[in-house]
Design a protein around this motif. Structure first.
Motif, PDB file in Angstrom:
ATOM      1  N   LEU A 348       0.820  -1.218   0.000  1.00 13.68           N
ATOM      2  CA  LEU A 348       0.000   0.000   0.000  1.00 13.68           C
ATOM      3  C   LEU A 348       0.849   1.261   0.000  1.00 13.68           C
ATOM      4  O   LEU A 348       0.393   2.314  -0.441  1.00 13.68           O
ATOM      5  N   THR A 349       2.080   1.164   0.475  1.00 14.38           N
ATOM      6  CA  THR A 349       2.979   2.323   0.465  1.00 14.38           C
ATOM      7  C   THR A 349       3.991   2.253  -0.675  1.00 14.38           C
ATOM      8  O   THR A 349       4.940   3.050  -0.715  1.00 14.38           O
ATOM      9  N   SER A 350       3.771   1.281  -1.577  1.00 15.86           N
ATOM     10  CA  SER A 350       4.655   1.081  -2.732  1.00 15.86           C
ATOM     11  C   SER A 350       6.107   0.855  -2.314  1.00 15.86           C
ATOM     12  O   SER A 350       7.050   1.251  -3.014  1.00 15.86           O
ATOM     13  N   ALA A 351       6.274   0.196  -1.159  1.00 19.43           N
ATOM     14  CA  ALA A 351       7.621  -0.098  -0.662  1.00 19.43           C
ATOM     15  C   ALA A 351       7.992  -1.561  -0.844  1.00 19.43           C
ATOM     16  O   ALA A 351       9.018  -2.003  -0.338  1.00 19.43           O
ATOM     17  N   ASN A 352       7.148  -2.300  -1.583  1.00 17.86           N
ATOM     18  CA  ASN A 352       7.391  -3.736  -1.728  1.00 17.86           C
ATOM     19  C   ASN A 352       8.527  -4.065  -2.695  1.00 17.86           C
ATOM     20  O   ASN A 352       8.949  -5.213  -2.768  1.00 17.86           O
ATOM     21  N   ARG A 353       9.023  -3.065  -3.414  1.00 15.99           N
ATOM     22  CA  ARG A 353      10.161  -3.297  -4.319  1.00 15.99           C
ATOM     23  C   ARG A 353      11.361  -2.452  -3.908  1.00 15.99           C
ATOM     24  O   ARG A 353      12.229  -2.152  -4.726  1.00 15.99           O
TER      25      ARG A 353
END
Length: 488
Positions: A348-353
């Motif tokens: 959801l915070t676009s921190a998965n990559r």
């Protein structure tokens, strides 16, 4: 037949010698021989399940051809559905039938409706979750036009049953493994030696690390009310190490054995406990399964595209299905949900990559921030692993309750010495430290004993390392134990 057994120590050299010295000039004979060796290897546990393996292979072989030849899209869909129904139906019956019967019985009883479903005395076929997923991906890839169906039935049968990896993975794709059965293979000394080193490292993980951690893990989880919180925390950490050593050890041996025969299997583990967040962990843990779910379930569902509600749904679907894949127990479902909850904030915070590169790449030590992130990620995975290891939900909750009690900060030394293992604990501690240091040093390689051809490490250093590992395997070897993932 276990990789760490005397039988396999006889089986592997015999197959290797016949394969390269008697059949190396005839590709078809090599494949037939590998098929026979694989069926012998699998039948060593229970020959009755060879019929199920053959049926699964036959059905997908002919359905794959039929999908390719179907003239209209509707026919292709129906044939693909038939393949999925056969594979999932077999998997559901052998793995989940009793679980669903018990669930229905409990549900009807809860609402006051008498219901008596008969449990069946079903034996779970070894490796069924692995080879059914492998054959399903073959049918799906044909339907999607990624590959053409194989014409030689022997090639397909040996693809499904290839003995190094069929029991516990890696779950291979037809796009990678099938073509390797169709072209001549030439013995490569360098690759074979690297395969031998990977086998040795896998045996070290299994025999020295995993099986000896299991002694303490089994005691702590079986008697968790007798130990203080710090001991329970260490018990969870030891199980995390045990399951990693056991499963990645199997994968290392499987990949190494395949290299001896001229095959390249996909990597299944990439030092996952050095991950800085849960997303990185799942890119490094059981890679063949996580990428399978990504390609054949997560992306078709929409992946991370679309509205927020769709993203959340897809994350929970992928982790819940992953949990259920591991077994018919509510603990696996909770384990999957916990990992979904860990992963969701990152998505959801676009921190998965964020963490794509290996931690501390090109450096000896990580930064303090990275080190703290690694500890946090490891702690979260340990909490989830407690549900994975527990016998039921009540066991897991009671374990966690006692772990986070007032005794969490008491010394665990007295508890561990009370287990009466003598010097075993000291030796295990030494090997655990050496194991973790080796994994850290080699984290940019494919396995713990991989050396570059131009490595400056002299033979006078390499060979003592090999001999030391062999001695450790004999010294710490107890009763032969099945690999944990055989039950899945």
């Amino acid at each position: 037949m276990l990789f760490n057994s005397i039988e396999f120590a006889v089986f592997l050299p015999a197959v290797f010698l016949v394969y390269w010295f008697c059949l190396n000039k005839n590709l078809n004979y090599q494949n037939i021989f590998l098929l026979l060796a694989s069926y012998f290897f699998y039948g060593w546990w229970d020959f009755r399940f060879l019929a199920l393996l053959s049926f699964s292979s036959f059905s997908d072989y002919f359905l794959g051809i039929a999908i390719e030849r179907a003239g209209i899209a509707r026919q292709k869909k129906m044939l693909l559905a038939a393949s999925l129904i056969v594979n999932l139906g077999i998997l559901w019956f052998f793995k989940y039938y009793n679980f669903f019967i018990e669930g229905f019985t409990d549900a009807f009883t809860f609402f006051g409706v008498p219901f008596s479903g008969d449990r069946l005395n079903i034996i779970l076929p070894l490796g069924i979750s692995f080879y059914t997923f492998q054959t399903m991906s073959y049918s799906i890839d044909i339907y999607q036009g990624k590959i053409k169906p194989v014409t030689k039935i022997v090639d397909f049968f040996v693809f499904v049953s290839f003995f190094p990896q069929m029991v516990a993975g890696p779950i291979e794709r037809a796009t990678n493994l099938l073509p390797q059965f169709m072209k001549p293979r030439v013995f490569n000394y360098t690759r074979a030696m690297d395969g031998m080193r990977q086998i040795l490292w896998g045996l070290f993980k299994k025999v020295v690390i995993a099986d000896n951690c299991a002694i303490y893990v089994n005691d702590i989880f079986s008697n968790h009310t007798d130990y203080n919180g710090s001991t329970l925390l260490l018990g969870g950490c030891l199980f995390a190490i045990q399951i990693y050593g056991d499963f990645s050890g199997y994968s290392d041996i499987a990949i190494g054995v395949a290299r001896l025969f001229g095959f390249s299997l996909m990597r299944n583990f990439a030092f996952p406990y050095f991950s800085r967040d849960v997303s990185e962990f799942w890119r490094r843990w059981h890679i063949s399964l996580s990428t399978w779910f990504r390609d054949y379930l997560y992306i078709p569902l929409g992946g991370s595209l679309g509205p927020l509600s769709l993203k959340i749904r897809n994350v929970f679907v992928i982790f819940i299905v992953s949990g259920i894949w591991h077994g018919a127990n509510w603990t696996f479902l909770v384990w999957g949900i916990l990992n979904a909850l860990y992963f969701l904030p990152l998505l959801l915070t676009s921190a998965n990559r964020t963490h794509i590169e290996t931690v501390a790449k090109g450096r000896h030590l990580p930064s303090l921030v990275d080190f703290l992130k690694i500890l946090r990620t490891f702690f979260l995975t340990v909490i989830a692993w407690i549900f994975f290891r527990a016998e039921n939900i009540s066991h897991a909750l009671d374990y966690l309750k006692n772990m986070f009690g007032n005794s969490l900060f008491k010394s665990p030394i007295r508890d561990f010495w009370s287990m009466n293992t003598g010097n075993h604990l000291i030796w295990l501690t030494v090997f655990l430290v050496l194991f973790m240091l080796t994994e850290w040093v080699q984290r940019e390689k494919n396995h713990g004993l991989e050396f570059n051809e131009d490595s400056r490490l002299p033979y006078l250093v390499k060979w003592p390392i090999y001999y030391a590992i062999v001695i450790a395997c004999f010294m710490m070897n107890g009763v032969e134990k099945d690999f944990i993932y055989f039950q899945f």
